[in-house]
Scaffold this active site. Sequence first.
Site, PDB file in Angstrom:
ATOM      1  N   ALA A 260      43.636  37.211  45.006  1.00  0.00           N
ATOM      2  CA  ALA A 260      43.085  37.537  46.319  1.00  0.00           C
ATOM      3  C   ALA A 260      42.050  38.638  46.140  1.00  0.00           C
ATOM      4  O   ALA A 260      42.365  39.720  45.644  1.00  0.00           O
ATOM      5  CB  ALA A 260      44.199  37.978  47.264  1.00  0.00           C
TER       6      ALA A 260
ATOM      7  N   VAL B 188      45.479  41.030  42.532  1.00  0.00           N
ATOM      8  CA  VAL B 188      44.334  41.617  43.230  1.00  0.00           C
ATOM      9  C   VAL B 188      43.072  41.416  42.386  1.00  0.00           C
ATOM     10  O   VAL B 188      43.002  41.848  41.235  1.00  0.00           O
ATOM     11  CB  VAL B 188      44.557  43.114  43.510  1.00  0.00           C
ATOM     12  CG1 VAL B 188      43.347  43.701  44.233  1.00  0.00           C
ATOM     13  CG2 VAL B 188      45.821  43.316  44.343  1.00  0.00           C
ATOM     14  N   LYS B 189      42.099  40.781  42.998  1.00  0.00           N
ATOM     15  CA  LYS B 189      40.856  40.432  42.306  1.00  0.00           C
ATOM     16  C   LYS B 189      39.819  41.523  42.558  1.00  0.00           C
ATOM     17  O   LYS B 189      39.451  41.806  43.700  1.00  0.00           O
ATOM     18  CB  LYS B 189      40.368  39.082  42.832  1.00  0.00           C
ATOM     19  CG  LYS B 189      39.396  38.338  41.946  1.00  0.00           C
ATOM     20  CD  LYS B 189      39.184  36.939  42.526  1.00  0.00           C
ATOM     21  CE  LYS B 189      38.212  36.123  41.691  1.00  0.00           C
ATOM     22  NZ  LYS B 189      37.972  34.810  42.327  1.00  0.00           N
ATOM     23  N   ILE B 190      39.351  42.139  41.472  1.00  0.00           N
ATOM     24  CA  ILE B 190      38.481  43.316  41.536  1.00  0.00           C
ATOM     25  C   ILE B 190      37.169  43.034  40.803  1.00  0.00           C
ATOM     26  O   ILE B 190      37.183  42.520  39.674  1.00  0.00           O
ATOM     27  CB  ILE B 190      39.165  44.531  40.867  1.00  0.00           C
ATOM     28  CG1 ILE B 190      40.536  44.809  41.470  1.00  0.00           C
ATOM     29  CG2 ILE B 190      38.267  45.756  40.917  1.00  0.00           C
ATOM     30  CD1 ILE B 190      40.504  45.411  42.843  1.00  0.00           C
TER      31      ILE B 190
END
Length: 218
Positions: free
Chosen positions: A60, A86-88
């Site tokens: 996400a 968590v996509k950073i």
Amino acid sequence: MKFFIDTANLSQIREAQDLGVLDGVTTNPSLMAKEGITGHQNVLNHYKAICEIVDDNVSAEVIATEYDEMIKEGEALAAIDSKIVVKIPMIKDGIKAIKYFSNKGIRTNCTLVFSAGQAILAAKAGATYLSPFIGRIDDMNWDGVELIHQISTIYAIQNFDTQILAASVRNSLQIVKCAEAGADVVTCPLSAILGLLKHPLTDLGLAQFLADHKKANS
């Protein structure tokens, strides 16, 4: 090698899950918009729906590009479900955020990676997954699969734990090439996964078996 499907389409995710080879899902704002998912709460609800389908690994993406906002947004995403990664983005504040989440035990996927140097930084910060965009690299007349191989070599020498997630994969051949190059994960459209099933000799062989069976039982 793990298979992720790169979509926000629930029907495609269910089909891939039913195939029995799906290990996760990657999404981004563009894919959400393609499915008509807009508005903060609607996006969060859609992530929940995806998590109900798959066993693990739902990437996400944060929209923020400043550290404090990345942390706030990433923690909210991680709170949705334990399956969330968590996509950073690969930017300075992104590396800081990856380190923060790594220390908190929150899994991350470092996205928009285009060089081995970026891959080293992400691994040092503790990223769970690293997403080199091989299709976009190919579009620039560079070799995306060769980058996967280079990163794989570096990670093996340096004993980095970060998994290489080949992204922007567009066809079945690229899946095979990424597997050869040492990718730990590939994310792609459902069509590319289903394309691995296809071979004309399989079709010819099956047709012959069925014809012979019909003759033997007529």
